[in-house]
Design a protein around this motif. Structure first.
Motif, PDB file in Angstrom:
ATOM      1  N   LYS A  51       0.845  -1.192   0.000  1.00 56.15           N
ATOM      2  CA  LYS A  51       0.000   0.000   0.000  1.00 56.15           C
ATOM      3  C   LYS A  51       0.880   1.240   0.000  1.00 56.15           C
ATOM      4  O   LYS A  51       1.812   1.364   0.792  1.00 56.15           O
ATOM      5  CB  LYS A  51      -0.907  -0.006   1.230  1.00 56.15           C
ATOM      6  N   VAL A  52       0.561   2.150  -0.904  1.00 60.15           N
ATOM      7  CA  VAL A  52       1.344   3.383  -1.028  1.00 60.15           C
ATOM      8  C   VAL A  52       0.929   4.357   0.061  1.00 60.15           C
ATOM      9  O   VAL A  52      -0.252   4.544   0.324  1.00 60.15           O
ATOM     10  CB  VAL A  52       1.140   4.011  -2.424  1.00 60.15           C
ATOM     11  N   THR A  70       4.750  12.793   2.588  1.00 61.03           N
ATOM     12  CA  THR A  70       4.717  14.053   3.340  1.00 61.03           C
ATOM     13  C   THR A  70       4.055  13.880   4.703  1.00 61.03           C
ATOM     14  O   THR A  70       4.638  14.228   5.727  1.00 61.03           O
ATOM     15  CB  THR A  70       3.967  15.131   2.536  1.00 61.03           C
ATOM     16  N   CYS A  71       2.816  13.322   4.719  1.00 55.19           N
ATOM     17  CA  CYS A  71       2.086  13.198   5.983  1.00 55.19           C
ATOM     18  C   CYS A  71       1.965  11.756   6.467  1.00 55.19           C
ATOM     19  O   CYS A  71       1.485  11.509   7.566  1.00 55.19           O
ATOM     20  CB  CYS A  71       0.690  13.819   5.845  1.00 55.19           C
ATOM     21  N   GLY A  72       2.351  10.778   5.623  1.00 52.25           N
ATOM     22  CA  GLY A  72       2.300   9.379   6.020  1.00 52.25           C
ATOM     23  C   GLY A  72       0.928   8.749   5.937  1.00 52.25           C
ATOM     24  O   GLY A  72       0.727   7.617   6.376  1.00 52.25           O
ATOM     25  N   SER A  73      -0.047   9.453   5.375  1.00 49.32           N
ATOM     26  CA  SER A  73      -1.417   8.928   5.286  1.00 49.32           C
ATOM     27  C   SER A  73      -1.509   7.844   4.212  1.00 49.32           C
ATOM     28  O   SER A  73      -0.808   7.889   3.201  1.00 49.32           O
ATOM     29  CB  SER A  73      -2.388  10.071   4.959  1.00 49.32           C
ATOM     30  N   TYR A  77       0.726   9.947  -7.925  1.00 52.42           N
ATOM     31  CA  TYR A  77      -0.245   9.771  -6.857  1.00 52.42           C
ATOM     32  C   TYR A  77      -0.621  11.130  -6.260  1.00 52.42           C
ATOM     33  O   TYR A  77       0.134  12.098  -6.381  1.00 52.42           O
ATOM     34  CB  TYR A  77       0.320   8.885  -5.744  1.00 52.42           C
ATOM     35  N   VAL A  78      -1.774  11.163  -5.603  1.00 54.86           N
ATOM     36  CA  VAL A  78      -2.199  12.355  -4.860  1.00 54.86           C
ATOM     37  C   VAL A  78      -2.726  11.882  -3.503  1.00 54.86           C
ATOM     38  O   VAL A  78      -3.421  10.868  -3.414  1.00 54.86           O
ATOM     39  CB  VAL A  78      -3.264  13.161  -5.631  1.00 54.86           C
ATOM     40  N   CYS A  79      -2.352  12.607  -2.465  1.00 54.15           N
ATOM     41  CA  CYS A  79      -2.796  12.285  -1.107  1.00 54.15           C
ATOM     42  C   CYS A  79      -4.116  12.996  -0.836  1.00 54.15           C
ATOM     43  O   CYS A  79      -4.220  14.210  -1.023  1.00 54.15           O
ATOM     44  CB  CYS A  79      -1.731  12.700  -0.097  1.00 54.15           C
ATOM     45  N   LYS A  80      -5.128  12.253  -0.385  1.00 52.48           N
ATOM     46  CA  LYS A  80      -6.432  12.848  -0.072  1.00 52.48           C
ATOM     47  C   LYS A  80      -6.388  13.642   1.229  1.00 52.48           C
ATOM     48  O   LYS A  80      -7.250  14.469   1.476  1.00 52.48           O
ATOM     49  CB  LYS A  80      -7.491  11.750   0.033  1.00 52.48           C
ATOM     50  N   ASN A  81      -5.386  13.362   2.036  1.00 50.93           N
ATOM     51  CA  ASN A  81      -5.294  14.022   3.336  1.00 50.93           C
ATOM     52  C   ASN A  81      -4.665  15.412   3.228  1.00 50.93           C
ATOM     53  O   ASN A  81      -5.235  16.398   3.672  1.00 50.93           O
ATOM     54  CB  ASN A  81      -4.477  13.143   4.284  1.00 50.93           C
ATOM     55  N   CYS A  82      -3.460  15.480   2.595  1.00 54.01           N
ATOM     56  CA  CYS A  82      -2.774  16.781   2.507  1.00 54.01           C
ATOM     57  C   CYS A  82      -2.708  17.321   1.084  1.00 54.01           C
ATOM     58  O   CYS A  82      -2.141  18.386   0.851  1.00 54.01           O
ATOM     59  CB  CYS A  82      -1.352  16.668   3.074  1.00 54.01           C
ATOM     60  N   ARG A  83      -3.267  16.570   0.112  1.00 57.16           N
ATOM     61  CA  ARG A  83      -3.363  17.002  -1.293  1.00 57.16           C
ATOM     62  C   ARG A  83      -2.009  17.181  -1.964  1.00 57.16           C
ATOM     63  O   ARG A  83      -1.867  17.946  -2.898  1.00 57.16           O
ATOM     64  CB  ARG A  83      -4.168  18.301  -1.433  1.00 57.16           C
ATOM     65  N   THR A  92      10.413   8.986  -7.882  1.00 55.37           N
ATOM     66  CA  THR A  92      11.165   9.659  -6.820  1.00 55.37           C
ATOM     67  C   THR A  92      10.584   9.361  -5.447  1.00 55.37           C
ATOM     68  O   THR A  92      11.283   9.417  -4.444  1.00 55.37           O
ATOM     69  CB  THR A  92      11.148  11.181  -7.041  1.00 55.37           C
ATOM     70  N   TYR A  93       9.271   9.052  -5.416  1.00 54.27           N
ATOM     71  CA  TYR A  93       8.537   8.835  -4.162  1.00 54.27           C
ATOM     72  C   TYR A  93       8.747   9.997  -3.199  1.00 54.27           C
ATOM     73  O   TYR A  93       8.846   9.852  -2.001  1.00 54.27           O
ATOM     74  CB  TYR A  93       8.949   7.520  -3.494  1.00 54.27           C
ATOM     75  N   SER A  94       8.870  11.179  -3.784  1.00 53.72           N
ATOM     76  CA  SER A  94       8.980  12.381  -2.957  1.00 53.72           C
ATOM     77  C   SER A  94       7.966  13.387  -3.446  1.00 53.72           C
ATOM     78  O   SER A  94       7.673  13.461  -4.630  1.00 53.72           O
ATOM     79  CB  SER A  94      10.381  12.976  -3.047  1.00 53.72           C
ATOM     80  N   SER A  95       7.434  14.183  -2.546  1.00 48.63           N
ATOM     81  CA  SER A  95       6.378  15.124  -2.895  1.00 48.63           C
ATOM     82  C   SER A  95       6.894  16.170  -3.861  1.00 48.63           C
ATOM     83  O   SER A  95       7.990  16.679  -3.723  1.00 48.63           O
ATOM     84  CB  SER A  95       5.845  15.801  -1.639  1.00 48.63           C
ATOM     85  N   SER A  96       6.073  16.463  -4.888  1.00 52.03           N
ATOM     86  CA  SER A  96       6.446  17.498  -5.844  1.00 52.03           C
ATOM     87  C   SER A  96       5.956  18.869  -5.408  1.00 52.03           C
ATOM     88  O   SER A  96       6.155  19.854  -6.083  1.00 52.03           O
ATOM     89  CB  SER A  96       5.856  17.172  -7.220  1.00 52.03           C
ATOM     90  N   SER A  97       5.266  18.922  -4.261  1.00 45.61           N
ATOM     91  CA  SER A  97       4.797  20.216  -3.773  1.00 45.61           C
ATOM     92  C   SER A  97       5.949  20.976  -3.146  1.00 45.61           C
ATOM     93  O   SER A  97       6.973  20.407  -2.787  1.00 45.61           O
ATOM     94  CB  SER A  97       3.694  20.024  -2.737  1.00 45.61           C
ATOM     95  N   TYR A  98       5.732  22.251  -2.978  1.00 49.75           N
ATOM     96  CA  TYR A  98       6.820  23.105  -2.510  1.00 49.75           C
ATOM     97  C   TYR A  98       7.215  22.813  -1.072  1.00 49.75           C
ATOM     98  O   TYR A  98       8.382  22.762  -0.737  1.00 49.75           O
ATOM     99  CB  TYR A  98       6.412  24.571  -2.655  1.00 49.75           C
TER     100      TYR A  98
END
Length: 201
Positions: A80-81, A85-88, A103-109, A116-122
């Protein structure tokens, strides 16, 4: 010659099963009968083909091993992915880019890719940015200096990232907790300098 379920053709002298003889009263196999009479027995051929097909399907069912008929229960489910960022675990797929699943996180968007498995957000990359800059002064001291100069309407001077010479900004700028906004033209455009990329003042 007739031997139980097998018969001999009087024309080609070959022995076949009785089902290959169209007529019990005539000692000719199907092919020889059609050659002699010049007729094609379409109905007899279709019945013969149907019998062959059903026999082959029954044989295939008998030959199947239990491992082929039973569904495999030991197939491992994909992990499970989770959001980096938030571990959700509330994550959903968001298409592909350059062949890599996003992917997109429903918790922190936040968005990220499987490559990369790293967030592309700032916000997720801000810690990486801090590591890239070899800061020579504490960031709190830099912020205090910039805000004091801004409130007193005084020029500022700082070394940004790999600058060998300091950047001097005399006027038309403002400072917040993240950026130094420098007025660049008459259209109201600004150049942004990230405070956490300033090495020293």
């Amino acid at each position: 010659m007739q031997d139980g379920t097998r018969r001999s053709c009087d024309n080609c002298n070959k022995i076949f099963e009785s089902k290959y003889f169209p007529y019990k009263s005539k000692p000719y196999c199907l092919e020889c009968y059609e050659k002699i009479t010049g007729r094609t027995l379409h109905k007899f051929r279709s019945e013969l083909n149907t019998a062959k097909t059903s026999a082959n399907s029954n044989k295939t069912k008998k030959d199947k091993t239990p491992s082929q008929t039973v569904k495999r229960s030991n197939t491992s489910k994909p992990a499970k992915v989770k959001c980096p960022t938030c571990g959700s675990g509330r994550v959903e797929k968001k298409g592909k880019r350059y062949g890599k699943q996003r992917y997109v996180c429903k918790n922190c968007r936040k968005n990220w890719s499987e490559a990369t498995y790293s967030s592309s957000s700032y916000t997720a990359t801000s810690s990486k940015i801090n590591e890239e800059v070899a800061r020579e002064m504490p960031i709190e001291k830099i912020r205090k200096y910039l805000k004091d100069k801004y409130l007193n309407i005084e020029p500022i001077e700082f070394y940004y990232r790999d600058d060998k010479k300091p950047r001097k900004i005399h006027s038309d700028y403002h400072v917040d907790n993240t950026y130094v906004h420098v007025h660049s033209d008459s259209r109201g455009h600004y150049i942004k300098f990230r405070i956490d990329r300033i090495r020293k003042i």
